[in-house]
Design an enzyme around this catalytic site. Sequence first.
Site, PDB file in Angstrom:
ATOM      1  CG  ASN A  34      -8.215   0.923  -1.742  1.00  0.00           C
ATOM      2  OD1 ASN A  34      -8.022  -0.051  -1.032  1.00  0.00           O
ATOM      3  ND2 ASN A  34      -9.207   1.766  -1.568  1.00  0.00           N
TER       4      ASN A  34
HETATM    5 CA    CA Z   1     -11.685   3.332   1.626  1.00  0.00          CA
END
Ligand code: CA
Length: 225
Positions: A34
């Site tokens: 991420n």
């Molecule tokens: Ca997440």
Amino acid sequence: GHAHLPGGDLSGRTILITAGPTHEPLDPVRYLANRSSGKQGYALACACRDAGARVTLVSGPTALSPPSGVRFIGVETAREMEAACLEALPVDVGIFCAAVADYRPEIETAHKIKKERGGLSSIPLTENPDILKSVSRMSGEHRPTLVIGFAAETDDVIGHAEAKRLRKGCDWIVANDVSPGTDTMGGDNNTITILTDNGEETLPQMSKDDVARALVSRIVAAFDD
Ligand code: CA
Ligand code: CTP
């Protein structure tokens, strides 16, 4: 010594903070992750330290230097982050700022995957452990007195964040809008809403350092109650 906040402090408190992304290796050159600079989590570690707390910072890979005066544990994957967090318990406060990769490749290979064999077109994934949820749902003295999650959302930011707070079982969730154009991701500023059992508080846009100090003052107040 470090500067202490007027009106109370965190001396004697133990605080666990997660920050940064996790990297989930696929092969020797590729990973799944991420987006996260780690700035907000590191700022929180410094603000808690400055308020007198004993801070353990568990961080995924970032471009930042470990802050002085905190116990720093560098990790790469979600499973390493989870193990480091569990080992740091018990603590008074857990602040889960990390952008943990939700999935990891089911198989990690020591061999570089080659495009011409089509190896990257479908990668089987498996879900990572939810660190915030498992710590929030611990029983007895292992559960921190105060568990704080973060929620970077788009669209119905407050709705998604409050649903997440209830689903995970944390006490507070710090919501922010990361829609394109908000400039939060990777930037130095942040606009947050703190959601608790007692409702919501939206702070004006401020630097991530000021957001950290504002959160520390809310934490101090929570322990003074
Ligand atoms: Ca997440
Ligand atoms: N979190 C965690 N472990 C995970 C995933 C998330 O500890 N495996 C924590 C984050 O550090 C954050 C909070 O949970 O404090 C919310 O993360 P977020 O990614 O917004 O939640 P998810 O449940 O993964 O939902 P989404 O589908 O929106 O990504």
